[in-house]
Motif scaffolding. Sequence first.
Motif, PDB file in Angstrom:
ATOM      1  N   GLU A   1      37.748  40.851  47.526  1.00 42.88           N
ATOM      2  CA  GLU A   1      38.432  41.849  48.344  1.00 42.88           C
ATOM      3  C   GLU A   1      39.926  41.563  48.433  1.00 42.88           C
ATOM      4  OE1 GLU A   1      38.219  43.932  52.791  1.00 42.88           O
ATOM      5  OE2 GLU A   1      36.662  42.499  52.155  1.00 42.88           O
ATOM      6  N   ARG A   2      40.283  40.279  48.498  1.00 43.58           N
ATOM      7  CA  ARG A   2      41.702  39.926  48.555  1.00 43.58           C
ATOM      8  C   ARG A   2      42.405  40.271  47.243  1.00 43.58           C
ATOM      9  NH1 ARG A   2      43.555  34.357  50.714  1.00 43.58           N
ATOM     10  NH2 ARG A   2      45.452  35.603  50.902  1.00 43.58           N
ATOM     11  N   ARG A   3      41.713  40.124  46.113  1.00 42.08           N
ATOM     12  CA  ARG A   3      42.316  40.509  44.833  1.00 42.08           C
ATOM     13  C   ARG A   3      42.574  42.010  44.784  1.00 42.08           C
ATOM     14  NH1 ARG A   3      38.712  36.530  42.746  1.00 42.08           N
ATOM     15  NH2 ARG A   3      37.146  38.121  42.291  1.00 42.08           N
ATOM     16  N   GLU A   4      41.619  42.783  45.309  1.00 40.67           N
ATOM     17  CA  GLU A   4      41.805  44.239  45.351  1.00 40.67           C
ATOM     18  C   GLU A   4      42.957  44.607  46.283  1.00 40.67           C
ATOM     19  OE1 GLU A   4      39.198  48.283  46.249  1.00 40.67           O
ATOM     20  OE2 GLU A   4      38.213  46.337  46.089  1.00 40.67           O
ATOM     21  N   LEU A   5      43.023  43.917  47.419  1.00 43.42           N
ATOM     22  CA  LEU A   5      44.141  44.150  48.334  1.00 43.42           C
ATOM     23  C   LEU A   5      45.470  43.815  47.672  1.00 43.42           C
ATOM     24  CD1 LEU A   5      42.871  42.780  51.779  1.00 43.42           C
ATOM     25  CD2 LEU A   5      43.448  45.142  51.214  1.00 43.42           C
ATOM     26  N   SER A   6      45.498  42.755  46.898  1.00 39.99           N
ATOM     27  CA  SER A   6      46.729  42.359  46.219  1.00 39.99           C
ATOM     28  C   SER A   6      47.209  43.439  45.259  1.00 39.99           C
ATOM     29  CB  SER A   6      46.502  41.038  45.469  1.00 39.99           C
ATOM     30  OG  SER A   6      47.681  40.643  44.790  1.00 39.99           O
ATOM     31  N   ARG A   7      46.254  44.053  44.536  1.00 44.17           N
ATOM     32  CA  ARG A   7      46.634  45.133  43.620  1.00 44.17           C
ATOM     33  C   ARG A   7      47.194  46.328  44.385  1.00 44.17           C
ATOM     34  NH1 ARG A   7      41.886  43.313  40.898  1.00 44.17           N
ATOM     35  NH2 ARG A   7      40.593  44.820  42.026  1.00 44.17           N
ATOM     36  N   GLU A   8      46.568  46.657  45.512  1.00 46.18           N
ATOM     37  CA  GLU A   8      47.061  47.768  46.315  1.00 46.18           C
ATOM     38  C   GLU A   8      48.438  47.462  46.898  1.00 46.18           C
ATOM     39  OE1 GLU A   8      44.509  49.786  49.053  1.00 46.18           O
ATOM     40  OE2 GLU A   8      42.719  48.926  48.120  1.00 46.18           O
ATOM     41  N   LEU A   9      48.636  46.222  47.346  1.00 49.85           N
ATOM     42  CA  LEU A   9      49.936  45.832  47.891  1.00 49.85           C
ATOM     43  C   LEU A   9      51.018  45.930  46.829  1.00 49.85           C
ATOM     44  CD1 LEU A   9      48.820  42.807  50.095  1.00 49.85           C
ATOM     45  CD2 LEU A   9      49.954  44.883  50.929  1.00 49.85           C
ATOM     46  N   ASP A  10      50.713  45.495  45.622  1.00 50.36           N
ATOM     47  CA  ASP A  10      51.685  45.583  44.533  1.00 50.36           C
ATOM     48  C   ASP A  10      52.037  47.041  44.236  1.00 50.36           C
ATOM     49  OD1 ASP A  10      51.732  42.850  44.291  1.00 50.36           O
ATOM     50  OD2 ASP A  10      50.353  42.777  42.573  1.00 50.36           O
ATOM     51  N   PHE A  11      51.006  47.893  44.222  1.00 47.29           N
ATOM     52  CA  PHE A  11      51.246  49.314  43.930  1.00 47.29           C
ATOM     53  C   PHE A  11      52.115  49.951  45.014  1.00 47.29           C
ATOM     54  CE2 PHE A  11      50.016  53.771  44.554  1.00 47.29           C
ATOM     55  CZ  PHE A  11      50.353  54.292  43.324  1.00 47.29           C
ATOM     56  N   LEU A  12      51.745  49.733  46.283  1.00 42.57           N
ATOM     57  CA  LEU A  12      52.530  50.315  47.372  1.00 42.57           C
ATOM     58  C   LEU A  12      53.943  49.759  47.401  1.00 42.57           C
ATOM     59  CD1 LEU A  12      49.848  50.329  50.209  1.00 42.57           C
ATOM     60  CD2 LEU A  12      50.797  52.322  49.046  1.00 42.57           C
ATOM     61  N   GLY A  13      54.066  48.465  47.114  1.00 46.18           N
ATOM     62  CA  GLY A  13      55.393  47.860  47.073  1.00 46.18           C
ATOM     63  C   GLY A  13      56.262  48.485  45.988  1.00 46.18           C
ATOM     64  N   SER A  14      55.657  48.780  44.836  1.00 51.57           N
ATOM     65  CA  SER A  14      56.426  49.395  43.747  1.00 51.57           C
ATOM     66  C   SER A  14      56.864  50.806  44.128  1.00 51.57           C
ATOM     67  CB  SER A  14      55.589  49.423  42.460  1.00 51.57           C
ATOM     68  OG  SER A  14      54.499  50.319  42.568  1.00 51.57           O
ATOM     69  N   ILE A  15      55.995  51.544  44.846  1.00 57.59           N
ATOM     70  CA  ILE A  15      56.362  52.892  45.287  1.00 57.59           C
ATOM     71  C   ILE A  15      57.528  52.829  46.275  1.00 57.59           C
ATOM     72  CG2 ILE A  15      55.602  54.897  46.615  1.00 57.59           C
ATOM     73  CD1 ILE A  15      54.476  54.910  43.846  1.00 57.59           C
ATOM     74  N   VAL A  16      57.448  51.919  47.232  1.00 58.50           N
ATOM     75  CA  VAL A  16      58.519  51.782  48.231  1.00 58.50           C
ATOM     76  C   VAL A  16      59.830  51.415  47.558  1.00 58.50           C
ATOM     77  CG1 VAL A  16      59.345  50.421  50.187  1.00 58.50           C
ATOM     78  CG2 VAL A  16      56.979  51.234  50.147  1.00 58.50           C
ATOM     79  N   ARG A  17      59.798  50.441  46.642  1.00 54.99           N
ATOM     80  CA  ARG A  17      61.030  50.018  45.970  1.00 54.99           C
ATOM     81  C   ARG A  17      61.612  51.144  45.119  1.00 54.99           C
ATOM     82  NH1 ARG A  17      57.849  45.386  45.508  1.00 54.99           N
ATOM     83  NH2 ARG A  17      57.192  45.947  43.396  1.00 54.99           N
TER      84      ARG A  17
END
Length: 265
Positions: free
Chosen positions: A196-212
Amino acid sequence: MRGISELRQKQRREAAARLTSPAHILQNRFEEHQRIEGYFEDRTVPDFLGCDRLWKWDTLYGTVQMGYDPKRGQSFLFANIKTSIFDTAASQEQRKMNDRQRMGQLKTGNQNRAFSARRRANSSVLLYKAENKPWSEQSIRPYLQRQSLEALQKTMPFLNAAQERTERRGLLARDRALSAAERDVRGPERAGVRAERRELSRELDFLGSIVRRKQAQSRGFFRKLNIAFDLQKQKMFEYYRGRIAARRLEAENLTPETPEKDEKK
């Protein structure tokens, strides 16, 4: 992505597509007196002075043009969507605006004034900047959620990263909770937590890229927009002051003098 609704996944894919669409930028000199594409001014008004287009931002999904209105002495943005995989610009009001028929919107959050071609979804939008400050996200953001003004967000998808930031904070909190739980479990349960943490990490990376990406595009958009205005505003202001003064002088000279009354004998 587990736990995310199908609608939100669709919204994320759409946001990513709009943000990665190539943008063509065109800068105009006010001396060209280039008309705003799709905006039809009322030329029957007294002392008509047409608006000048100074800048254009064009993507697969819509167009934003900056113009200057010499009668108001204000710059403005004209935004309209295009037919795409996300939108259908079937009605004329979604592509064009007639000065005589535009619909005023209530002021909200600042002194700027917005107009729509019609009070309907995805209508073309005209936004005047009454504030004596450069264009910025704050100039437009109060109007983003207004009905019939959706074209602002669809043509400038970088304007609001609040939802992605909120989602990211929630995911970070969840990840911290899972990190603490991981220390207290063993075996298959720990493997599930790590997955679950690996899946969260992928989502965090995606959202972070959108914000940036939104932040970078916003900075670039408003920097180019304001430069296009600032480089010629002084010359433009002087030119139109001269035009307006000359018209007033001409009108005064054409006004017939009132004959003096005969003096009483």
